[in-house]
Motif scaffolding. Structure first.
Motif, PDB file in Angstrom:
ATOM      1  N   VAL A  19      40.661  26.286 -45.111  1.00 30.99           N
ATOM      2  CA  VAL A  19      40.312  26.193 -43.691  1.00 30.99           C
ATOM      3  C   VAL A  19      41.189  25.189 -42.950  1.00 30.99           C
ATOM      4  CG1 VAL A  19      37.934  26.960 -44.056  1.00 30.99           C
ATOM      5  CG2 VAL A  19      38.438  24.515 -44.140  1.00 30.99           C
ATOM      6  N   TYR A  20      41.934  24.374 -43.694  1.00 33.98           N
ATOM      7  CA  TYR A  20      42.825  23.386 -43.056  1.00 33.98           C
ATOM      8  C   TYR A  20      43.876  22.960 -44.076  1.00 33.98           C
ATOM      9  CZ  TYR A  20      44.684  19.137 -41.067  1.00 33.98           C
ATOM     10  OH  TYR A  20      45.544  18.192 -40.585  1.00 33.98           O
ATOM     11  N   GLU A  21      45.104  22.749 -43.582  1.00 34.85           N
ATOM     12  CA  GLU A  21      46.164  22.245 -44.465  1.00 34.85           C
ATOM     13  C   GLU A  21      47.163  21.448 -43.658  1.00 34.85           C
ATOM     14  OE1 GLU A  21      48.252  25.260 -46.760  1.00 34.85           O
ATOM     15  OE2 GLU A  21      49.108  23.680 -48.054  1.00 34.85           O
ATOM     16  N   ASP A  22      47.603  20.324 -44.204  1.00 34.15           N
ATOM     17  CA  ASP A  22      48.753  19.607 -43.653  1.00 34.15           C
ATOM     18  C   ASP A  22      49.583  19.081 -44.823  1.00 34.15           C
ATOM     19  OD1 ASP A  22      47.613  17.176 -44.486  1.00 34.15           O
ATOM     20  OD2 ASP A  22      46.797  16.713 -42.520  1.00 34.15           O
ATOM     21  N   ALA A  27      41.806  21.539 -47.082  1.00 33.69           N
ATOM     22  CA  ALA A  27      40.355  21.708 -47.019  1.00 33.69           C
ATOM     23  C   ALA A  27      40.041  23.175 -47.279  1.00 33.69           C
ATOM     24  CB  ALA A  27      39.817  21.275 -45.655  1.00 33.69           C
ATOM     25  N   VAL A  41      37.291  18.551 -48.791  1.00 31.46           N
ATOM     26  CA  VAL A  41      38.551  18.024 -48.249  1.00 31.46           C
ATOM     27  C   VAL A  41      39.205  17.213 -49.362  1.00 31.46           C
ATOM     28  CG1 VAL A  41      39.617  16.673 -46.418  1.00 31.46           C
ATOM     29  CG2 VAL A  41      37.507  17.936 -45.945  1.00 31.46           C
ATOM     30  N   ILE A  67      40.159  14.259 -40.998  1.00 37.90           N
ATOM     31  CA  ILE A  67      40.072  15.717 -41.169  1.00 37.90           C
ATOM     32  C   ILE A  67      38.600  16.137 -41.202  1.00 37.90           C
ATOM     33  CG2 ILE A  67      40.518  17.628 -42.779  1.00 37.90           C
ATOM     34  CD1 ILE A  67      43.103  15.965 -43.582  1.00 37.90           C
ATOM     35  N   SER A  70      37.332  16.158 -37.691  1.00 38.09           N
ATOM     36  CA  SER A  70      37.747  17.290 -36.850  1.00 38.09           C
ATOM     37  C   SER A  70      37.134  18.609 -37.329  1.00 38.09           C
ATOM     38  CB  SER A  70      39.279  17.348 -36.728  1.00 38.09           C
ATOM     39  OG  SER A  70      39.831  18.090 -37.725  1.00 38.09           O
ATOM     40  N   LEU A  71      36.953  18.774 -38.652  1.00 37.81           N
ATOM     41  CA  LEU A  71      36.298  19.992 -39.145  1.00 37.81           C
ATOM     42  C   LEU A  71      34.826  20.024 -38.723  1.00 37.81           C
ATOM     43  CD1 LEU A  71      37.823  20.260 -42.735  1.00 37.81           C
ATOM     44  CD2 LEU A  71      38.194  21.858 -40.844  1.00 37.81           C
ATOM     45  N   ALA A  74      34.826  21.201 -35.259  1.00 36.60           N
ATOM     46  CA  ALA A  74      35.184  22.628 -35.198  1.00 36.60           C
ATOM     47  C   ALA A  74      34.032  23.526 -35.636  1.00 36.60           C
ATOM     48  CB  ALA A  74      36.414  22.894 -36.071  1.00 36.60           C
ATOM     49  N   ARG A  75      33.181  23.028 -36.543  1.00 37.38           N
ATOM     50  CA  ARG A  75      32.026  23.808 -37.013  1.00 37.38           C
ATOM     51  C   ARG A  75      30.746  23.458 -36.255  1.00 37.38           C
ATOM     52  NH1 ARG A  75      32.868  26.756 -41.790  1.00 37.38           N
ATOM     53  NH2 ARG A  75      35.105  26.906 -42.082  1.00 37.38           N
TER      54      ARG A  75
END
Ligand code: AMP
Ligand code: ZN
Length: 114
Positions: A19-22, A27, A41, A67, A70-71, A74-75
């Protein structure tokens, strides 16, 4: 750490619902969710557990929580609230020895945990 389950998800050797990557973190959805939202995460760097964190990981651990923040937004969990968990070692209930933060929410949580 090629045998490490989360390192293998990070390397895309096994699938994960990402659901997230940097550059430094990933995540993904927990495979066995305990709450309507249950995201893990993880740092891309392999660190066995919170007990293995060193001063060189100071920025990294801060990034993980940004992170999570922010997640959670977002949820739509920021207003209702949510739980973050880091299980550490056998007594803490850790089963995967690659540091991870559980982001859990979407239902009323209770205390104390099991
Ligand atoms: P812990 O007990 O804190 O070490 O948490 C490990 C978590 O990883 C558990 O909530 C598992 O459900 C989750 N998990 C195990 N295998 C996978 C996988 N392949 N993909 C996503 N989550 C997993
Ligand atoms: Zn690992």
């Amino acid at each position: 750490m090629t045998q490490c389950l989360f390192c293998r998800i990070i390397k895309k050797e096994i699938p994960g619902r990402i659901v997230y990557e940097d550059e430094t973190a990933l995540a993904f959805e927990d495979i066995n969710p305990q709450t309507p939202v249950h995201i893990l995460v993880v740092p891309k760097k392999h660190i066995d557990s919170l007990s293995h964190l060193t001063k060189t990981d100071k920025d990294l651990i801060g990034s993980l929580f940004l992170i999570v923040n922010s997640l959670a937004k977002a949820r739509n969990l920021a207003q209702s609230g949510f739980r973050t968990v880091i299980n550490t070692g056998p007594g803490g209930g850790q089963t995967v020895y690659h540091l991870h933060v559980h982001l859990m929410g979407g239902r009323q949580m209770t205390w104390p945990p099991g």
